[in-house]
Design an enzyme around this catalytic site. Structure first.
Site, mmCIF file in Angstrom:
data_model
loop_
_atom_site.group_PDB
_atom_site.id
_atom_site.type_symbol
_atom_site.label_atom_id
_atom_site.label_comp_id
_atom_site.label_asym_id
_atom_site.label_seq_id
_atom_site.Cartn_x
_atom_site.Cartn_y
_atom_site.Cartn_z
ATOM 1 N N THR A 21 0.820 -1.213 0.000
ATOM 2 C CA THR A 21 0.000 0.000 0.000
ATOM 3 C C THR A 21 0.850 1.257 0.000
ATOM 4 O O THR A 21 0.470 2.273 -0.584
ATOM 5 C CB THR A 21 -0.938 0.000 1.223
ATOM 6 O OG1 THR A 21 -1.797 -1.138 1.145
ATOM 7 C CG2 THR A 21 -1.780 1.260 1.285
ATOM 8 N N SER A 36 1.015 -7.272 -0.706
ATOM 9 C CA SER A 36 1.620 -8.264 0.194
ATOM 10 C C SER A 36 0.685 -9.420 0.518
ATOM 11 O O SER A 36 1.123 -10.429 1.058
ATOM 12 C CB SER A 36 2.133 -7.609 1.477
ATOM 13 O OG SER A 36 1.091 -7.327 2.379
ATOM 14 N N THR A 63 1.130 -4.149 4.396
ATOM 15 C CA THR A 63 0.777 -4.418 5.790
ATOM 16 C C THR A 63 0.182 -5.813 5.993
ATOM 17 O O THR A 63 0.254 -6.362 7.090
ATOM 18 C CB THR A 63 -0.232 -3.380 6.316
ATOM 19 O OG1 THR A 63 -1.430 -3.448 5.538
ATOM 20 C CG2 THR A 63 0.348 -1.974 6.262
ATOM 21 N N ASP A 64 -0.407 -6.399 4.942
ATOM 22 C CA ASP A 64 -1.179 -7.632 5.130
ATOM 23 C C ASP A 64 -0.343 -8.771 5.691
ATOM 24 O O ASP A 64 -0.808 -9.514 6.566
ATOM 25 C CB ASP A 64 -1.820 -8.059 3.813
ATOM 26 C CG ASP A 64 -3.026 -7.211 3.438
ATOM 27 O OD1 ASP A 64 -3.492 -6.442 4.306
ATOM 28 O OD2 ASP A 64 -3.499 -7.318 2.299
#
Length: 332
Positions: free
Chosen positions: A13, A59, A92-93
């Site tokens: 992101t 991610s 972030t995932d």
């Protein structure tokens, strides 16, 4: 003295683009190259930085091959005497999984700082630029070492960080421990001593995805019967891959009786089984009436990484002290 900070871009992101500056969810991740991310932050122009684009992905699509590439390149940079530290831009995932992996495999007394963003680079109030600046400041600070995550002004240990919110910009935490430092107005304020990586080594990470074990996540919930367990065993046998099962239990890792029996049978058949909790915080304290090993205070995704490394270590049979038992870290 080493003076370079190398920024490795993997997408996410933080490198995302949307059609509207107010769109925080409909963006395309990994659109902006890391060189352009750095160039867009005036405060970074006075820093001695190199940057490399290792991947450009969302991610959620992080895979074993990218992990192996990232770990090996990071280790090579840590071994370079001209490099002071490494910064990794990430989505972030799956950041908590990558951070945990790097903590377990990297060697060296230098900082590796992962950072990310919850809003794309195109957002009106993007959080990525400040997070990236903080990550560089952290990596440049004297005395800092270990695998760390810089996010929202806080610094977390790579082996204890979790994503705890799906949307807010303060999306990360270490539920049982808290931050290890703060980055405030360009200064790092440590709260506890830094911790070195465990140093299993990057050589044991296969470059081909099919060479990794199959490790699946299961969850305890009302009505779960464990019927998936023999199906996964059969799948791994057809693939000729080692199998690990990580189960996120309720409470202190408790499991419905049919699921527990299925996992006990799998463990007796040679499947690696680890038990963690689906709760947002807290460890699984080993119970006298259970023979399924605890993953301590790791989140389910991190416990899966631990299981992967355990199976790889068994297969490689090359690193003394890293075995099915010793790869499980002590509870904090």
């Amino acid at each position: 003295m080493p003076s370079r900070i190398v920024v490795l871009g993997t997408g996410g992101t933080i490198a995302g683009q949307a059609a509207s500056t107010t769109d925080h969810v409909g963006y395309r991740a990994g659109e902006v190259r890391v060189a352009d991310l750095v160039a867009a932050i005036p405060a970074l122009q006075s820093h001695v930085l190199d940057f490399e684009q290792l991947a450009q992905l969302d991610s959620k699509d992080m895979g074993f091959e990218t992990w192996a590439l990232l770990a090996r390149r990071t280790q090579a940079l840590l071994d370079d005497p001209t490099v002071q530290g490494v910064v990794i831009t990430h989505g972030t995932d799956t950041l908590e999984e990558t951070a945990y992996l790097l903590h377990r495999v990297l060697k060296g007394h230098k900082p590796v700082v992962l950072t990310a963003a919850m809003r794309p680079a195109s957002a009106l109030s993007a959080d990525g630029p400040q997070n990236l600046l903080d990550a560089v400041v952290l990596a440049e600070s004297q005395g800092v070492f270990g695998v760390l995550v810089a996010f929202g002004g806080a610094v977390y240990r790579g082996d204890r960080v979790r994503k705890v919110h799906s949307y807010r910009v303060d999306a990360f935490a270490s539920p049982d421990a808290g931050p290890v430092a703060w980055v405030e107005a360009g200064q790092v304020r440590p709260l506890v001593p830094w911790v070195e990586p465990d140093g299993w080594g990057v050589e044991g990470l296969p470059l081909q995805a099919r060479s990794w074990p199959r490790v699946e996540l299961l969850w305890n919930a009302a009505g779960v019967d464990g019927e998936m367990v023999p199906l996964l065993i059969a799948l791994a046998q057809r693939e000729n891959r080692r199998l690990g099962l990580v189960v996120a239990g309720t409470g202190n890792g408790t499991l419905a009786q049919p699921l527990e029996r299925a996992l006990q049978n799998a463990q007796a058949a040679g499947v690696r089984v680890l038990r963690c909790t689906r709760c947002a915080a807290g460890p699984v304290i080993p119970a006298h009436d259970s023979d399924l090993p605890s993953a301590g205070a790791l989140s389910p995704p991190q416990a899966r990484v631990m299981c992967l490394l355990s199976l790889l270590a068994d297969a490689a049979d090359q690193v003394e002290g890293v075995s099915a038992r010793s790869v499980v870290p002590p509870m904090p």
